[in-house]
Motif scaffolding. Structure first.
Motif, PDB file in Angstrom:
ATOM      1  N   LEU A 195      41.378  32.001  31.339  1.00 55.82           N
ATOM      2  CA  LEU A 195      40.516  33.093  30.898  1.00 55.82           C
ATOM      3  C   LEU A 195      39.186  33.072  31.622  1.00 55.82           C
ATOM      4  O   LEU A 195      38.175  33.537  31.104  1.00 55.82           O
ATOM      5  CB  LEU A 195      40.296  32.986  29.387  1.00 55.82           C
ATOM      6  N   SER A 196      39.202  32.581  32.844  1.00 52.61           N
ATOM      7  CA  SER A 196      37.952  32.332  33.559  1.00 52.61           C
ATOM      8  C   SER A 196      37.510  33.463  34.464  1.00 52.61           C
ATOM      9  O   SER A 196      36.433  33.398  35.066  1.00 52.61           O
ATOM     10  CB  SER A 196      38.095  31.058  34.400  1.00 52.61           C
ATOM     11  N   ALA A 197      38.313  34.520  34.620  1.00 49.75           N
ATOM     12  CA  ALA A 197      37.980  35.585  35.570  1.00 49.75           C
ATOM     13  C   ALA A 197      36.672  36.271  35.194  1.00 49.75           C
ATOM     14  O   ALA A 197      36.410  36.551  34.023  1.00 49.75           O
ATOM     15  CB  ALA A 197      39.105  36.609  35.616  1.00 49.75           C
ATOM     16  N   GLN A 198      35.860  36.553  36.215  1.00 48.10           N
ATOM     17  CA  GLN A 198      34.590  37.237  36.009  1.00 48.10           C
ATOM     18  C   GLN A 198      34.655  38.706  36.412  1.00 48.10           C
ATOM     19  O   GLN A 198      33.704  39.460  36.192  1.00 48.10           O
ATOM     20  CB  GLN A 198      33.494  36.537  36.819  1.00 48.10           C
ATOM     21  N   SER A 199      35.775  39.109  37.013  1.00 48.88           N
ATOM     22  CA  SER A 199      35.955  40.503  37.413  1.00 48.88           C
ATOM     23  C   SER A 199      37.439  40.805  37.469  1.00 48.88           C
ATOM     24  O   SER A 199      38.276  39.879  37.504  1.00 48.88           O
ATOM     25  CB  SER A 199      35.330  40.771  38.781  1.00 48.88           C
ATOM     26  N   LEU A 200      37.777  42.085  37.502  1.00 48.62           N
ATOM     27  CA  LEU A 200      39.176  42.487  37.594  1.00 48.62           C
ATOM     28  C   LEU A 200      39.776  42.081  38.932  1.00 48.62           C
ATOM     29  O   LEU A 200      40.936  41.655  39.000  1.00 48.62           O
ATOM     30  CB  LEU A 200      39.290  43.994  37.384  1.00 48.62           C
ATOM     31  N   ASP A 201      39.011  42.197  40.003  1.00 49.96           N
ATOM     32  CA  ASP A 201      39.516  41.786  41.315  1.00 49.96           C
ATOM     33  C   ASP A 201      39.806  40.292  41.344  1.00 49.96           C
ATOM     34  O   ASP A 201      40.821  39.854  41.904  1.00 49.96           O
ATOM     35  CB  ASP A 201      38.498  42.142  42.400  1.00 49.96           C
ATOM     36  N   GLU A 202      38.904  39.493  40.747  1.00 55.61           N
ATOM     37  CA  GLU A 202      39.144  38.054  40.693  1.00 55.61           C
ATOM     38  C   GLU A 202      40.389  37.744  39.882  1.00 55.61           C
ATOM     39  O   GLU A 202      41.199  36.883  40.265  1.00 55.61           O
ATOM     40  CB  GLU A 202      37.933  37.336  40.095  1.00 55.61           C
ATOM     41  N   ALA A 203      40.539  38.416  38.758  1.00 54.10           N
ATOM     42  CA  ALA A 203      41.728  38.196  37.930  1.00 54.10           C
ATOM     43  C   ALA A 203      43.001  38.507  38.711  1.00 54.10           C
ATOM     44  O   ALA A 203      43.981  37.751  38.661  1.00 54.10           O
ATOM     45  CB  ALA A 203      41.651  39.070  36.676  1.00 54.10           C
ATOM     46  N   ARG A 204      42.981  39.607  39.467  1.00 54.04           N
ATOM     47  CA  ARG A 204      44.169  39.977  40.246  1.00 54.04           C
ATOM     48  C   ARG A 204      44.466  38.945  41.327  1.00 54.04           C
ATOM     49  O   ARG A 204      45.625  38.566  41.532  1.00 54.04           O
ATOM     50  CB  ARG A 204      43.968  41.358  40.865  1.00 54.04           C
ATOM     51  N   ARG A 205      43.435  38.491  42.024  1.00 50.85           N
ATOM     52  CA  ARG A 205      43.636  37.536  43.126  1.00 50.85           C
ATOM     53  C   ARG A 205      44.121  36.182  42.630  1.00 50.85           C
ATOM     54  O   ARG A 205      45.015  35.571  43.225  1.00 50.85           O
ATOM     55  CB  ARG A 205      42.330  37.335  43.901  1.00 50.85           C
ATOM     56  N   ASN A 206      43.548  35.720  41.528  1.00 50.70           N
ATOM     57  CA  ASN A 206      43.773  34.334  41.097  1.00 50.70           C
ATOM     58  C   ASN A 206      44.812  34.185  39.993  1.00 50.70           C
ATOM     59  O   ASN A 206      45.094  33.060  39.565  1.00 50.70           O
ATOM     60  CB  ASN A 206      42.456  33.725  40.613  1.00 50.70           C
ATOM     61  N   GLY A 207      45.334  35.297  39.502  1.00 47.19           N
ATOM     62  CA  GLY A 207      46.309  35.200  38.426  1.00 47.19           C
ATOM     63  C   GLY A 207      45.708  34.829  37.098  1.00 47.19           C
ATOM     64  O   GLY A 207      46.408  34.327  36.206  1.00 47.19           O
ATOM     65  N   THR A 208      44.389  35.062  36.946  1.00 48.75           N
ATOM     66  CA  THR A 208      43.703  34.759  35.696  1.00 48.75           C
ATOM     67  C   THR A 208      43.502  36.049  34.897  1.00 48.75           C
ATOM     68  O   THR A 208      43.994  37.111  35.265  1.00 48.75           O
ATOM     69  CB  THR A 208      42.356  34.078  35.972  1.00 48.75           C
ATOM     70  N   THR A 209      42.766  35.940  33.804  1.00 50.13           N
ATOM     71  CA  THR A 209      42.594  37.071  32.885  1.00 50.13           C
ATOM     72  C   THR A 209      41.116  37.312  32.627  1.00 50.13           C
ATOM     73  O   THR A 209      40.366  36.364  32.354  1.00 50.13           O
ATOM     74  CB  THR A 209      43.310  36.781  31.551  1.00 50.13           C
TER      75      THR A 209
ATOM     76  N   HIS B 126      51.673  39.433  34.589  1.00 45.88           N
ATOM     77  CA  HIS B 126      50.305  38.946  34.777  1.00 45.88           C
ATOM     78  C   HIS B 126      49.397  39.753  33.862  1.00 45.88           C
ATOM     79  O   HIS B 126      49.215  40.955  34.061  1.00 45.88           O
ATOM     80  CB  HIS B 126      49.859  39.104  36.235  1.00 45.88           C
ATOM     81  N   LEU B 127      48.864  39.093  32.867  1.00 44.85           N
ATOM     82  CA  LEU B 127      47.896  39.734  31.984  1.00 44.85           C
ATOM     83  C   LEU B 127      46.550  39.740  32.709  1.00 44.85           C
ATOM     84  O   LEU B 127      45.839  38.742  32.723  1.00 44.85           O
ATOM     85  CB  LEU B 127      47.805  38.976  30.657  1.00 44.85           C
ATOM     86  N   VAL B 128      46.219  40.863  33.297  1.00 49.00           N
ATOM     87  CA  VAL B 128      45.018  40.962  34.114  1.00 49.00           C
ATOM     88  C   VAL B 128      43.764  41.013  33.250  1.00 49.00           C
ATOM     89  O   VAL B 128      42.737  40.432  33.595  1.00 49.00           O
ATOM     90  CB  VAL B 128      45.089  42.205  35.023  1.00 49.00           C
ATOM     91  N   ALA B 129      43.860  41.728  32.114  1.00 43.76           N
ATOM     92  CA  ALA B 129      42.660  41.909  31.289  1.00 43.76           C
ATOM     93  C   ALA B 129      43.030  42.118  29.836  1.00 43.76           C
ATOM     94  O   ALA B 129      44.095  42.666  29.521  1.00 43.76           O
ATOM     95  CB  ALA B 129      41.840  43.105  31.787  1.00 43.76           C
ATOM     96  N   VAL B 130      42.132  41.690  28.972  1.00 44.01           N
ATOM     97  CA  VAL B 130      42.159  42.044  27.551  1.00 44.01           C
ATOM     98  C   VAL B 130      40.821  42.685  27.240  1.00 44.01           C
ATOM     99  O   VAL B 130      39.760  42.061  27.412  1.00 44.01           O
ATOM    100  CB  VAL B 130      42.376  40.813  26.645  1.00 44.01           C
ATOM    101  N   ALA B 131      40.864  43.941  26.820  1.00 46.62           N
ATOM    102  CA  ALA B 131      39.645  44.662  26.457  1.00 46.62           C
ATOM    103  C   ALA B 131      39.579  44.774  24.944  1.00 46.62           C
ATOM    104  O   ALA B 131      40.537  45.210  24.303  1.00 46.62           O
ATOM    105  CB  ALA B 131      39.632  46.053  27.090  1.00 46.62           C
TER     106      ALA B 131
END
Length: 445
Positions: A68-82, A42-47
């Motif tokens: 690529l719709s996540a607005q926060s790291l917690d959202e990315a973790r919960r939803n499997g987005t980045t 799961h690619l949580v983030a790209v900085a």
């Protein structure tokens, strides 16, 4: 041998490895193209300094916009987005991330990232071999103390060489030489971003159209990248450079065993257990037959009549004595293979290569006669190239590491081919990178 099945199991359990990529350049983009197709990741983030550039890179290698719709790291973790962000410290500090990939290419940034990972308990994969060449032995030590994995990046040649060295030693062979291939002629040491494309057979316009960075490509040509990568190998594998650094002999794959053995046995090496880079060009510019320009190799010794007979029975190419043979891999796939390091760190807590001591260093060396007051411009630039030398020689000589030879002013003239010393430049003693490197030098034994 079972990393893929382990990743599949993590995917099935809903517990993928949570990864953050720092830097979405070419290497990072190559990894991104494969990460989306790898189970258990799961690619949580790209900085990146430019999140929009990161978005373009992801879309360009096949990611869907909704991923690529996540607005926060917690959202990315919960939803499997980045999440796409420029806040690297927040990414490393977050519980949403387990593994960090440093693909920045900046030595100073690399030191900061590793220390942050140590603080927050995150494994780190170092695409940033420039930082490893500058301070890898101390960075790896700090990582061990913090109980995290610090790893060279599989797909880059140093980690592939480490794998081949480990194979040979685990099979009971002494490694005589290890290294890689490249395109080299002695004149290349003087190459600059203004001359680089003629050596690659390109025009400046063609290079620009291909998005190629002249200074980066020049670091591959002028010998600097080879020195950096072989420093990483010496420090990870317990091998050592020759006293004069890299010789870049012209050598094809069929001649590895004949040439990459000690001089005492008719070869080119100063000693057993040496790193060396071989050239795909003869010194007159002719191409080497069956060159290894894109690959890696090891040479190893039989050292017994029985093993020499086995070499012959099983068709190994050897030198005339039958005692030396070699293995090689003709290509490396750069970021396309990086997932091996990510999985190894996250599933096995094993590095695909990491410094175990300080044996090789990369020293800033004048490309031409330099004048007092000139500003050094670092790797691949107009002023210096990186030369590999034994770490003991570098420390004793007070030589300036290539990784810190950027935006520092000379306080005396330096002759062409002369190494630059710490005392020759006005450096910022308070910078984190300088202080960390000086700490490593002070503790050298």
């Amino acid at each position: 041998m079972n990393l893929h099945s382990m990743l599949q199991a993590r995917a099935a359990d809903g517990k993928p490895l949570r990864v953050a990529l720092i830097g979405a350049g070419k290497f990072g983009s190559m990894y991104l193209s494969q990460a989306r197709r790898t189970p258990g990741i799961h690619l949580v983030a790209v900085a990146d300094l430019s999140p929009e550039r990161a978005r373009a890179a992801l879309l360009g290698v096949g990611w869907a916009a909704e991923q690529l719709s996540a607005q926060s790291l917690d959202e990315a973790r919960r939803n499997g987005t980045t999440l796409l962000t420029d806040d690297t410290p927040a990414v490393i500090a977050s519980d949403a991330v387990e593994i960090v990939i440093d693909a920045t290419g900046s030595p100073a940034a690399g030191i900061d990232l590793v220390l942050a990972c140590c603080k927050h308990g995150k494994h780190i994969v170092m695409v940033n071999v420039e930082a490893d060449a500058l301070a890898g032995p101390l960075l790896a030590q700090r990582a061990r103390e913090a109980d995290i994995v610090y790893s060279l990046a599989y797909g880059d040649q140093p980690a592939l060489i480490c794998e081949m060295v480990d194979w040979a030693r685990t099979a009971g062979f002494e490694v005589v030489a290890a290294g890689k291939g490249t395109k080299y002629l002695p004149a290349y040491h003087a190459s600059t971003p203004d001359t680089v494309w003629q050596h690659y057979g390109l025009t400046a316009e063609e290079a620009k159209a291909g998005g190629m960075n002249a200074q980066m490509f020049n670091s591959f040509l002028d010998g600097t990248k080879s020195a950096i990568e072989m420093a990483a190998v010496t420090n990870a594998c317990g091998l050592t450079p020759a006293d004069d650094g890299l010789a870049f002999p012209a050598c094809g794959v069929d001649d590895l065993a004949r040439l990459l053995k000690p001089r005492a046995d008719g070869g080119l090496l100063q000693h057993r257990g040496q790193v060396e880079v071989i050239s795909s060009l003869e010194r007159d510019g002719r191409p080497v037959f069956r060159d290894l320009r894109w690959g890696v190799y090891v040479t190893f010794a039989a050292d017994s009549d029985y093993v020499r007979r086995c070499f012959k029975e099983y068709g190994l190419v050897t030198d005339a004595s039958g005692n030396y043979s070699s293995m090689y891999k003709p290509f490396h796939l750069i970021g396309l293979e990086l997932g091996i390091s990510v999985a190894s760190a996250g599933l096995r807590r094993e590095a695909t290569g990491a410094a175990t001591g300080w044996r090789g260093d990369v020293v800033a060396t004048a490309k031409r006669d330099l004048r007092e007051g000139e500003l050094l411009d670092g790797e691949g630039g107009f002023t210096v190239y990186g030369k590999l030398m034994p770490a003991a020689v570098s420390v004793a000589g007070g030589y300036l590491p290539l990784g810190l030879a950027h935006k520092v002013k000379l306080n005396r003239d330096i002759a062409s081919g002369e190494p630059v010393r710490w005392s020759d430049v006005a450096f910022d003693a308070n910078s984190e990178a300088v202080r960390f490197r000086r700490e490593m030098e002070a503790g050298f034994r």
